[in-house]
Design a protein around this motif. Structure first.
Motif, mmCIF file in Angstrom:
data_model
loop_
_atom_site.group_PDB
_atom_site.id
_atom_site.type_symbol
_atom_site.label_atom_id
_atom_site.label_comp_id
_atom_site.label_asym_id
_atom_site.label_seq_id
_atom_site.Cartn_x
_atom_site.Cartn_y
_atom_site.Cartn_z
ATOM 1 N N GLY A 25 88.678 14.953 -21.809
ATOM 2 C CA GLY A 25 87.993 13.673 -21.951
ATOM 3 C C GLY A 25 87.554 13.405 -23.379
ATOM 4 N N LYS A 26 86.813 12.319 -23.517
ATOM 5 C CA LYS A 26 86.300 11.931 -24.842
ATOM 6 C C LYS A 26 84.782 11.906 -24.783
ATOM 7 C CE LYS A 26 88.918 8.358 -24.528
ATOM 8 N NZ LYS A 26 89.647 7.091 -24.653
ATOM 9 N N TYR A 27 84.172 12.208 -25.905
ATOM 10 C CA TYR A 27 82.714 12.243 -25.906
ATOM 11 C C TYR A 27 82.142 11.668 -27.197
ATOM 12 C CZ TYR A 27 82.779 16.568 -28.801
ATOM 13 O OH TYR A 27 82.950 17.487 -29.805
ATOM 14 N N VAL A 28 80.892 11.283 -27.097
ATOM 15 C CA VAL A 28 80.122 10.864 -28.271
ATOM 16 C C VAL A 28 78.913 11.795 -28.344
ATOM 17 C CG1 VAL A 28 80.848 8.441 -28.249
ATOM 18 C CG2 VAL A 28 78.874 9.148 -26.873
ATOM 19 N N GLY A 29 78.097 11.650 -29.366
ATOM 20 C CA GLY A 29 76.961 12.554 -29.359
ATOM 21 C C GLY A 29 75.997 12.396 -30.521
ATOM 22 N N ILE A 30 74.834 12.997 -30.308
ATOM 23 C CA ILE A 30 73.813 13.052 -31.357
ATOM 24 C C ILE A 30 74.229 14.201 -32.254
ATOM 25 C CG2 ILE A 30 71.339 13.307 -31.833
ATOM 26 C CD1 ILE A 30 70.813 12.218 -29.013
ATOM 27 N N HIS B 150 74.395 15.311 -39.581
ATOM 28 C CA HIS B 150 75.206 15.720 -40.737
ATOM 29 C C HIS B 150 75.054 14.759 -41.911
ATOM 30 C CE1 HIS B 150 77.194 19.212 -38.943
ATOM 31 N NE2 HIS B 150 76.967 18.571 -37.814
ATOM 32 N N ILE B 151 74.801 13.484 -41.620
ATOM 33 C CA ILE B 151 74.608 12.521 -42.723
ATOM 34 C C ILE B 151 73.120 12.261 -42.981
ATOM 35 C CG2 ILE B 151 76.859 11.413 -42.458
ATOM 36 C CD1 ILE B 151 75.399 9.125 -40.952
ATOM 37 N N LYS B 152 72.294 13.061 -42.342
ATOM 38 C CA LYS B 152 70.847 13.033 -42.578
ATOM 39 C C LYS B 152 70.179 11.716 -42.178
ATOM 40 C CE LYS B 152 70.776 16.915 -45.539
ATOM 41 N NZ LYS B 152 71.219 17.085 -46.877
ATOM 42 N N ASP B 153 70.635 11.151 -41.070
ATOM 43 C CA ASP B 153 69.907 10.061 -40.427
ATOM 44 C C ASP B 153 68.872 10.650 -39.470
ATOM 45 O OD1 ASP B 153 71.059 7.845 -41.518
ATOM 46 O OD2 ASP B 153 71.865 7.053 -39.630
ATOM 47 N N ARG B 154 69.175 11.829 -38.983
ATOM 48 C CA ARG B 154 68.325 12.530 -38.029
ATOM 49 C C ARG B 154 68.293 14.004 -38.404
ATOM 50 N NH1 ARG B 154 67.532 8.084 -36.969
ATOM 51 N NH2 ARG B 154 67.423 6.950 -34.991
ATOM 52 N N THR B 155 67.400 14.751 -37.750
ATOM 53 C CA THR B 155 67.349 16.201 -37.998
ATOM 54 C C THR B 155 67.460 16.937 -36.658
ATOM 55 O OG1 THR B 155 64.948 15.897 -38.036
ATOM 56 C CG2 THR B 155 66.033 16.280 -40.151
ATOM 57 N N TRP B 156 67.953 18.176 -36.739
ATOM 58 C CA TRP B 156 68.033 19.000 -35.531
ATOM 59 C C TRP B 156 66.622 19.405 -35.092
ATOM 60 C CZ3 TRP B 156 72.089 19.780 -39.146
ATOM 61 C CH2 TRP B 156 73.383 19.658 -38.636
ATOM 62 N N GLY B 157 65.790 19.736 -36.076
ATOM 63 C CA GLY B 157 64.433 20.167 -35.769
ATOM 64 C C GLY B 157 63.451 18.998 -35.876
ATOM 65 N N ARG B 158 62.161 19.372 -35.866
ATOM 66 C CA ARG B 158 61.127 18.325 -35.898
ATOM 67 C C ARG B 158 60.622 18.081 -37.310
ATOM 68 N NH1 ARG B 158 57.984 20.934 -30.868
ATOM 69 N NH2 ARG B 158 58.898 22.754 -31.858
ATOM 70 N N ASP B 159 61.352 18.608 -38.299
ATOM 71 C CA ASP B 159 60.916 18.506 -39.684
ATOM 72 C C ASP B 159 61.486 17.281 -40.393
ATOM 73 O OD1 ASP B 159 63.332 19.638 -39.160
ATOM 74 O OD2 ASP B 159 63.071 21.397 -40.446
ATOM 75 N N ILE C 122 63.385 13.410 -38.765
ATOM 76 C CA ILE C 122 63.395 12.513 -37.608
ATOM 77 C C ILE C 122 64.195 13.232 -36.526
ATOM 78 C CG2 ILE C 122 63.991 10.236 -36.743
ATOM 79 C CD1 ILE C 122 64.134 9.267 -39.673
ATOM 80 N N HIS C 123 63.505 13.782 -35.545
ATOM 81 C CA HIS C 123 64.199 14.570 -34.524
ATOM 82 C C HIS C 123 65.213 13.701 -33.779
ATOM 83 C CE1 HIS C 123 64.120 17.090 -30.624
ATOM 84 N NE2 HIS C 123 64.974 17.609 -31.495
ATOM 85 N N GLY C 124 66.465 14.167 -33.744
ATOM 86 C CA GLY C 124 67.524 13.365 -33.116
ATOM 87 C C GLY C 124 67.536 13.462 -31.608
ATOM 88 N N ALA C 125 67.311 14.676 -31.094
ATOM 89 C CA ALA C 125 67.498 14.918 -29.664
ATOM 90 C C ALA C 125 66.267 14.511 -28.862
ATOM 91 C CB ALA C 125 67.811 16.390 -29.428
ATOM 92 N N THR C 126 65.990 13.233 -28.812
ATOM 93 C CA THR C 126 64.898 12.782 -27.957
ATOM 94 C C THR C 126 65.497 12.202 -26.678
ATOM 95 O OG1 THR C 126 64.880 10.546 -28.836
ATOM 96 C CG2 THR C 126 63.508 12.165 -29.998
ATOM 97 N N THR C 127 64.671 12.152 -25.655
ATOM 98 C CA THR C 127 65.139 11.593 -24.381
ATOM 99 C C THR C 127 65.650 10.170 -24.594
ATOM 100 O OG1 THR C 127 63.484 12.935 -23.270
ATOM 101 C CG2 THR C 127 64.395 11.100 -22.013
ATOM 102 N N GLU C 128 64.890 9.417 -25.365
ATOM 103 C CA GLU C 128 65.232 8.007 -25.578
ATOM 104 C C GLU C 128 66.571 7.846 -26.306
ATOM 105 O OE1 GLU C 128 62.247 6.243 -27.993
ATOM 106 O OE2 GLU C 128 63.078 4.232 -27.685
ATOM 107 N N GLU C 129 66.739 8.647 -27.373
ATOM 108 C CA GLU C 129 67.974 8.554 -28.148
ATOM 109 C C GLU C 129 69.168 9.016 -27.301
ATOM 110 O OE1 GLU C 129 68.522 6.939 -30.643
ATOM 111 O OE2 GLU C 129 69.788 7.902 -32.157
ATOM 112 N N GLY D 257 70.275 20.002 -31.047
ATOM 113 C CA GLY D 257 68.869 20.048 -31.457
ATOM 114 C C GLY D 257 67.925 19.849 -30.289
ATOM 115 N N TRP D 258 68.412 20.086 -29.050
ATOM 116 C CA TRP D 258 67.606 19.799 -27.859
ATOM 117 C C TRP D 258 66.636 20.922 -27.518
ATOM 118 C CZ3 TRP D 258 67.630 23.037 -23.609
ATOM 119 C CH2 TRP D 258 68.651 23.996 -23.577
ATOM 120 N N ASN D 259 66.898 22.125 -28.049
ATOM 121 C CA ASN D 259 66.123 23.287 -27.555
ATOM 122 C C ASN D 259 65.251 23.895 -28.647
ATOM 123 O OD1 ASN D 259 68.573 24.079 -28.842
ATOM 124 N ND2 ASN D 259 68.442 26.086 -27.914
#
Ligand code: NOJ
Length: 695
Positions: free
Chosen positions: A292-297, A302-311, A313-320, A340-342
């Protein structure tokens, strides 16, 4: 050993000594030919040395090269060897892949199994089994149980050589440097290359192409090529920390060493030899493994719009995650990856792999709710286990980690082993830390353990920073794809980014091993030119960007095979270009057939693939920095039948550097059997879907 075994061993020893004493003094030589007679392997025991040689249409491909194995506490299988017997076989079968680049795979080969016996020292023997296919050969060592090789065996060296010739052109990545397999493909005359990972690809002056690799790497360490003398490589097995290279016991079988051979570059990529040398599916019904095909956070980090950690803008939020799920559902994607979910990502995750917790989500990520929401939309969450190569920490949590994934409806887990080569952490029973290589026997065992545990839960694996692919997807069809080369991420932060020739190199090198999760489909081709969102998240160097045209990004979906393909860019970048995005929505990832149509290593390549379900044909072609005009035969289409070709090609002014977005999207009527002419811009490409017209 049983009570009755010892006398038997003594008898066997006497029998073998007698056999060795009566072994013929004259050198023996045996020949095996491929079914079409074009490839020959010659096996000899000249001067007590086991050797093999490979020829194509009578021309030398591999000049006589040694075979053998050395052990630390046992006599080796090296000099003083004589051919003591041989058996022959041949086979012509067709088997079906549950998913793949083609549904039906023909396995037609001739086989020669040669027993070599040692005439000096205690009686010892080995079988070297050769298989010759029309597209290359494979051989492996089979060491039977025998008195002289009793107990734990430590392989300290494999003596297999590959005499390829000093002036033979070679394409490869180095095997002993820190970044594992992630290097820009290097080129050189073989005589100047010190070490190389496999697959390594070669071209002789007469145009014959060949590639060295291995198949069925199970409970052994990976092989790379080390220069013995200019133009002759030796199989270098990766060592455990402090040695040996392989820990085993007789009886055992080594992985297959493979030499693919073809009259031209394209012949190399139309071969199934690696899959054919692997064992059939051991998992039974694998209908739960779904391409299949997938998209993802993912790209956002990688382009620094978000961060894996909380340091940042945390990317892996429920809302995002829900935003991505909505986008996936709307556009027909089956998966959403969330990185970055865990717990464990805050701070220096590269060096703190022992902090990763695989069952505890970040407080702003409700994994149960995200899993539920995804399923309510007909989408599945794709799990992510970054380990920073802290293997013991991961293995200690493996079962619970996969249980959680199963519980929240995950069907694919992307694993990650970010660490320098040789820095995979193994903590032994005494609590002592050891550092192992990503291609060591330790890691080969680890990956298979993860794949098997995942299979028990109907989960498939996409491994990043993996050990190289050797075709084990045939035996374990839930080992769907992996990285194992420079992927798209290098265009965000790699210095330098992937050059325009990169994908045309991969097609003839890395891709010979198997599918790659390259993560194509970047639409904003200058991501680092945008101002940072926060000062703590400065963008990378603007020079880091995909060095391709937009049309080439689309071509990647057809050229670089993976049963799981990511649409790697941000949803908003796809929404900004719905016309080009349509191809990503339409392209398939599971194929009835795949045909490499044209190409030269590192220059250009063209593939046609037929969707397994739809039976529609797709075409993808791409070029390096040189613009070129291709004329491709549409022989794969039904002859005389008319098709609507939905074409996504470089516009007249397209150029990856100065004008990457110039794209022409058009529909044309074409007829099966005609030719298709197309212009590719500098680092450009073309992607086409053919739809049959009503008769
Ligand atoms: C490297 C992987 O290749 C990439 O896809 C992933 O985002 C990072 N590691 C973090 O796990």
């Amino acid at each position: 050993m049983t009570k009755h075994w010892k006398p038997l061993v003594a008898l066997a020893t006497i029998a073998w000594a007698a056999l060795a004493a009566t072994a013929p003094a004259l050198a023996e030589s045996l020949t095996l030919a491929s079914p079409d007679g074009q490839i020959t392997v010659t096996v000899s025991d000249d001067e007590g040395q086991a050797t093999y040689a490979v020829a194509y249409r009578g021309e030398t491909v591999i000049a006589p090269s040694k075979l053998g194995l050395l052990f630390s506490e046992h006599h080796g299988l090296e000099r003083g060897l004589a051919i003591a017997g041989s058996t022959r076989d041949s086979s012509d079968t067709t088997w079906e892949q549950p998913w793949g680049e083609r549904r039906l795979v023909r396995d037609r080969h001739n086989e020669l199994a040669v027993t070599f016996a040692a005439s000096r020292g205690p009686a010892r023997r080995m079988v070297v089994r050769f298989r010759a296919f029309d597209t290359g050969i494979g051989f492996r060592y089979e060491i039977p149980e025998q008195p002289a090789l009793e107990g734990d065996l430590a392989i300290v060296d494999e003596l297999t050589q590959f005499a390829v010739g000093e002036d033979t052109a070679m394409w490869y990545t180095p095997s002993d440097e820190f970044n594992r397999y992630e290097y820009i493909t290097r080129t050189g005359p073989a005589g100047k290359v010190a070490n190389a990972h496999t697959p390594a690809t070669f071209r002789k002056a007469d145009g014959i192409h060949f590639a060295i690799h291995e198949a069925a790497l199970v409970d052994y360490s990976a092989m790379s090529l080390g220069a013995l003398r200019p133009g002759t490589f030796e199989a270098r097995l990766r060592s455990w920390q402090g040695g040996p290279k392989v820990r085993t016991k007789a009886p055992f079988k080594s992985p297959w060493r493979t030499v693919q051979v073809a009259p031209d570059a394209v012949g190399l990529i139309n071969s199934d030899i690696i899959l054919n040398l692997n064992e059939p599916n051991k998992l039974g019904d694998v209908s739960w493994v779904e391409p299949g095909k997938y998209v993802g956070i993912w790209w956002a980090m990688h382009i620094k719009d978000r961060t894996w950690g909380r340091d940042g803008i945390h990317g892996a939020t429920t809302e995002e995650a829900k935003r991505y799920i909505d986008f996936a559902a709307k556009n027909g994607f089956s998966g959403v990856l969330v990185e970055g979910w865990n717990i464990g990502w805050d701070g220096d995750w590269f060096n703190n792999g022992d902090q990763f917790n695989f069952t505890q989500a970040m407080p702003d990520f409700d994994i149960a709710e995200v899993g539920r929401y995804a399923r309510s939309k007909g989408v599945r969450l794709i799990g992510h286990h970054e380990t920073s190569a802290n293997i013991t920490n991961y293995e200690n949590q493996l079962e619970a980690a996969l249980d959680l994934m199963e519980k929240v409806g995950v069907r694919v887990v992307k694993t990650g082993y970010v660490a320098d080569a040789g820095d995979a952490v193994r903590i032994d029973e005494k609590g002592i830390r050891h550092y192992e290589w990503h291609d060591s026997q330790f890691m080969v065992r680890h990956h298979l353990k993860v794949v098997q545990e995942a299979a028990r839960r109907h989960i498939a694996i996409d491994a990043h920073e993996p050990v190289k692919d050797t075709g084990l997807r045939r035996t374990y069809p839930n080992w769907m794809t992996r990285e194992g080369a420079r992927g798209m991420e290098f265009n965000a932060w790699g210095s330098p980014p992937n050059p325009p020739s990169h994908e045309a190199m991969l097609a003839f090198t890395r891709m010979l091993a198997g599918p790659m999760d390259f993560t194509p489909g970047i639409f904003d081709l200058r991501p680092n030119e945008r101002p940072p969102l926060r000062p703590v998240m400065p963008r990378g160097d603007p020079a880091n960007r995909p060095q391709t045209t937009l049309a080439k990004q689309l071509a990647l979906y057809v050229v670089l095979y993976s049963p799981l393909q990511m649409a790697a860019d941000l949803p908003e970048n796809y929404e900004a270009r719905p016309d080009a995005f349509q191809f990503i929505k339409d392209v398939e990832t599971d194929w009835e057939q795949s045909i490499a149509l044209a190409g030269e290593v590192g220059e250009y390549v063209a593939f046609a693939r037929q969707g397994r379900k739809s039976k529609n044909w797709f075409l993808g072609a791409l070029t390096d920095e040189h613009p070129r005009d291709l004329t491709l035969p549409l022989d794969f289409l039904e002859k005389g039948r008319r098709y609507t070709a939905e074409i996504y090609r470089d516009g007249p002014d397209a150029d990856w550097d100065t004008n990457p977005y110039d794209i022409v999207i058009e529909k044309k009527t074409v007829t099966g059997g005609e030719t298709f002419a197309v212009h590719l811009a500098s680092s450009g490409g073309v992607a086409v879907r053919f739809l049959p017209m009503a008769q």
